[in-house]
Structure formats: C-alpha cells, structure tokens
Design a protein around this motif. Structure first.
Motif, mmCIF file in Angstrom:
data_model
loop_
_atom_site.group_PDB
_atom_site.id
_atom_site.type_symbol
_atom_site.label_atom_id
_atom_site.label_comp_id
_atom_site.label_asym_id
_atom_site.label_seq_id
_atom_site.Cartn_x
_atom_site.Cartn_y
_atom_site.Cartn_z
ATOM 1 N N HIS A 142 69.761 21.630 -15.307
ATOM 2 C CA HIS A 142 69.542 20.626 -14.205
ATOM 3 C C HIS A 142 68.624 19.870 -14.397
ATOM 4 O O HIS A 142 67.668 19.780 -15.251
ATOM 5 N N ASN A 143 68.712 18.580 -13.831
ATOM 6 C CA ASN A 143 67.691 17.627 -13.799
ATOM 7 C C ASN A 143 67.494 17.004 -12.356
ATOM 8 O O ASN A 143 68.250 17.011 -11.780
ATOM 9 N N ARG A 144 66.163 16.830 -11.866
ATOM 10 C CA ARG A 144 65.737 16.271 -10.932
ATOM 11 C C ARG A 144 65.127 14.650 -10.942
ATOM 12 O O ARG A 144 64.190 14.704 -11.631
ATOM 13 N N THR A 145 65.379 13.635 -10.485
ATOM 14 C CA THR A 145 65.068 12.322 -10.783
ATOM 15 C C THR A 145 65.330 11.434 -9.406
ATOM 16 O O THR A 145 66.171 11.480 -8.746
ATOM 17 N N ASN A 146 64.496 10.683 -9.256
ATOM 18 C CA ASN A 146 64.315 9.609 -8.342
ATOM 19 C C ASN A 146 65.787 8.829 -8.495
ATOM 20 O O ASN A 146 65.829 8.405 -9.371
ATOM 21 N N ALA A 147 66.477 8.591 -7.459
ATOM 22 C CA ALA A 147 67.841 7.758 -7.530
ATOM 23 C C ALA A 147 67.695 6.542 -7.860
ATOM 24 O O ALA A 147 68.776 5.956 -8.169
ATOM 25 N N HIS A 148 66.586 5.769 -7.884
ATOM 26 C CA HIS A 148 66.525 4.525 -8.131
ATOM 27 C C HIS A 148 66.877 4.280 -9.974
ATOM 28 O O HIS A 148 67.327 3.384 -10.589
ATOM 29 N N PHE A 149 66.536 5.533 -10.776
ATOM 30 C CA PHE A 149 66.815 5.739 -12.005
ATOM 31 C C PHE A 149 68.021 6.545 -12.227
ATOM 32 O O PHE A 149 68.202 6.937 -13.431
ATOM 33 N N VAL A 150 68.979 6.676 -11.518
ATOM 34 C CA VAL A 150 70.037 7.516 -11.574
ATOM 35 C C VAL A 150 71.370 6.483 -11.439
ATOM 36 O O VAL A 150 71.237 5.770 -10.322
ATOM 37 N N PHE A 151 72.283 6.807 -12.294
ATOM 38 C CA PHE A 151 73.480 5.595 -12.557
ATOM 39 C C PHE A 151 74.633 6.246 -12.375
ATOM 40 O O PHE A 151 74.870 7.253 -13.245
ATOM 41 N N LYS A 152 75.513 5.557 -11.742
ATOM 42 C CA LYS A 152 76.891 6.047 -11.841
ATOM 43 C C LYS A 152 77.540 5.540 -12.869
ATOM 44 O O LYS A 152 77.469 4.383 -13.268
ATOM 45 N N ILE A 153 78.474 6.627 -13.694
ATOM 46 C CA ILE A 153 79.047 6.230 -14.907
ATOM 47 C C ILE A 153 80.497 5.900 -14.811
ATOM 48 O O ILE A 153 81.298 6.430 -14.106
ATOM 49 N N PRO A 154 80.732 4.596 -15.501
ATOM 50 C CA PRO A 154 82.091 4.181 -15.086
ATOM 51 C C PRO A 154 83.144 5.089 -15.617
ATOM 52 O O PRO A 154 82.692 5.927 -16.761
ATOM 53 N N ASP A 155 84.180 5.104 -14.918
ATOM 54 C CA ASP A 155 85.305 6.120 -15.403
ATOM 55 C C ASP A 155 85.694 5.953 -16.892
ATOM 56 O O ASP A 155 86.328 6.890 -17.526
#
Length: 367
Positions: A142-155
């Motif tokens: 697992h990883n825990r990161t501030n959401a500003h630096f988390v990105f949805k990946i295109p399908d």
C-alpha cells in the motif's frame, strides 16, 4: 475497503540493500489526514532514483526506506476533503507526495509544485515537516499520499504502461513542453534508456518535426528508430562520424539530456544547438557533478543551459491525456513484486529495455 494499520514492503535497511539485499517487512505509513488517499498497489516501476536512494548516493537516506515512485493501484481509502478521487478508482502516484500548497507560495499557486521549497516531500525517504512521519514508496502492498498528488489513470492506458509514466514519463514530458517542443522544432534526446526512450516517444507525440537520439554506442540505433527517432548519433563509436558535432552543428532547437555522467561531452552537445537553443539537464549523477561549461561556448553560440525536475500535477494530467490519445506505449518488462531484489540488480547492470515494472500478486500482502 479495509486498510491495514501497517503496510508491508521491501525495506532498504542500509547501503548494501542496493545489491539485492532489501528485506520484506512491515512499516508504519505517515499519519492519516483527511486530505490523503490510501492505495492498494498493483504495479510499481523501477527508477534509477530508487538505486541512488538505496545506496545513499545523493544524500544520507533515512533508513529503513521503501523505494518506488511509479505507483499504480486502487484507491481503498479516501479522505473526507478529497473530491477528485473515489474508493475503487484506479490511480497513480509519481515522485512527489506533497508540497506546502499554501496560498502565498509562488510555486504552488503557479503550477510549479514540483519546485516548492517550503514543504516538498518525496514519495519515499522524506520526513514530513509537521511530525506526520516518514514517506514510504511503492515496492509495497500500500501507499498513502496527499490527494493533490494522486491521479486517476485513463482507461485507455494499461497499468503496466502507466506506472513508468508517473516518473520517467513526466520527467521528459515537462521539459519538452516547457521548452517549446512541437511542430516546427527539432529536438535531441541524449541517452536512450528509461528516461530517454520516453523523450523520443513524447517528442514525436508532441509533433516535433525531427527527433535526434544520441547515445555513446551504436547498439541502440534500431531501438531509437523503432521508437520514432528520425536520426541516431553514436557519439563514442569510432566507426561513426567522428565529427558528429561539426556535421550537425546548429541543427537542434532543444536538447534534453538524461545522462548522469560528469564525463559527458557537454561542449559538443551545445554545438548542436541553434542560436537561442536550450540544453536541459534531467539526469542527476551522484554528487551532482557535471562537466565544466566554457563561457565562450555559451556566449559564442547564444545558447541556454537549464534543468528540469519531474513535473507539476497539471502536467501529469496533461501527459496522461496525451498518452491516452496518442496510444503511447513505453517499452516495459513486467516482473513479480517478489522479484524486486533481482530486478534492481538487473536495473543497475543496465539490462532493462527500457523500464522494469513490478507487479503485485492478487493479494499484495502475500509474497
């Protein structure tokens, strides 16, 4: 989804860990905040930065350390303050875990979060400034990161291809776009490796008229041309053009260098630039030492020398959109997460063509 209080991963305990001596074990992630996202990791790319950090090559690493900052997985816990990510989304994390994000920070308010000098936190090996703990990377469950630096990946982008884009990809995309890569421009990429092959792919996708790949030997010519390069220069091959810098003088608008060597032929590279052209360094050698630059070369040719570090969140989003639209396919070899020790040794030996990606088992905690 249930998230364990402690995560598990490949721990680097000392400088010897880079030799394939990481140990699997538990670690405590940073203190949870409602701006965070917990990710169950499915894939993580291997980056040269991982090796530098494991051996304390750039500075003293705060062991134990879990490296890996090309993370793809599923969001399994999402903070109350997070709006753009939902539980179950496929997401990615790159080399940055947080910046200060203060309204009076010139960098954070102008799309330059990757250059924030107040509260920049790397995805691994950083101590959070307000006592939240230490950052741990993606060779883990697992990883825990501030959401500003988390990105949805295109399908449209498979996870194994998206992973190396989160660091290697953005490290090349950012300097290319910030320095005008596009129609009407000629671009040189120094080094055909994990970074350089992305440089060729993105320079072509951005519409550069001509892309020139440069490497020491001729053995990567076929690969560079297959990736889309229009020309290949083997700078150290005696059977090639020994005067390549003169033959191709003032032919390039932009050069992005991925090489991390204090012995690179800097003067010759700069001679390839047109008047007003730019040389951008992204490779980081241990100690940060680069060749001396002769002032007459700069002044006489009217060129600029600069650097670039990863990329800002808005650039990562742009890059992913472009990669999906253009169907960009980096060259990766997928290896099981359990093979991490062998994979980093192979990476150090230069065997990757051109990126290794670790894949977790169906249940990431069972190795």
């Amino acid at each position: 989804m249930a998230v364990p209080e402690k995560f598990q991963g490949w721990l680097g305990l000392d400088k010897e860990s880079v030799k394939g001596n990481m140990k699997w074990g538990e670690f405590e992630p940073k203190k949870w905040e409602e701006d965070d996202v917990d990710i169950e990791i499915s894939h993580c790319g291997i980056c040269g930065s991982d090796l530098h950090t494991l051996q304390s090559g750039w500075n003293d690493t705060p062991y134990p350390c879990v490296v890996g900052h090309e993370i793809i997985g599923t969001a399994v816990r999402v903070g109350k303050n997070v709006k753009h990510i939902q539980v179950g989304d496929r997401v990615g994390v790159g080399a940055q875990a947080r910046s200060c994000l203060e309204v009076d920070c010139a960098e954070c308010t102008n799309g330059n979060e990757s250059y924030c000098s107040r509260g920049g936190v790397n995805t691994y090996g950083s101590i959070y400034p307000k006592g939240e703990g230490k950052s741990y990377g993606g060779y883990a469950t697992h990883n825990r990161t501030n959401a500003h630096f988390v990105f949805k990946i295109p399908d449209e982008i498979p996870s194994e291809l998206a992973a190396p884009m989160m660091c290697a990809g953005i490290t090349m995309y950012s300097p290319l776009t910030r320095n005008g890569c596009g129609p009407g421009k000629t671009v040189g990429i120094v080094g055909v490796g994990g970074l350089g092959h992305f440089g060729i792919l993105f320079a072509k996708a951005l519409g550069a008229d001509r892309v020139v790949a440069l490497s020491r030997k001729a053995d990567k010519r076929a690969d560079a041309l297959a990736l889309g390069a229009d020309m290949y220069i083997a700078t150290d091959d005696a059977s090639e053009d020994a005067n390549w810098n003169k033959t191709n003088k003032r032919s390039l608008d932009l050069i992005v260098s991925t090489i991390s060597s204090p012995k690179m032929p800097m003067r010759k590279y700069l001679e390839l630039l047109k008047v007003g052209g730019s040389f951008i360094q992204v490779g980081l050698p241990d100690g940060g030492v680069l060749p001396n630059i002769n002032a007459f070369t700069l002044v006489g040719n009217g060129v600029k020398v600069g650097g670039s570090a990863i990329g800002a969140p808005h650039e990562i989003q742009e890059m992913l959109k472009l990669a999906a639209e253009k169907k960009i396919k980096p060259w990766v070899t997928v290896r099981p997460m359990s093979d991490a020790n062998t994979a980093i040794v192979d990476m150090e030996a230069g065997k990757a063509r051109y990126r290794y990606v670790l894949k977790a088992p169906t249940s990431a905690s069972r190795l």
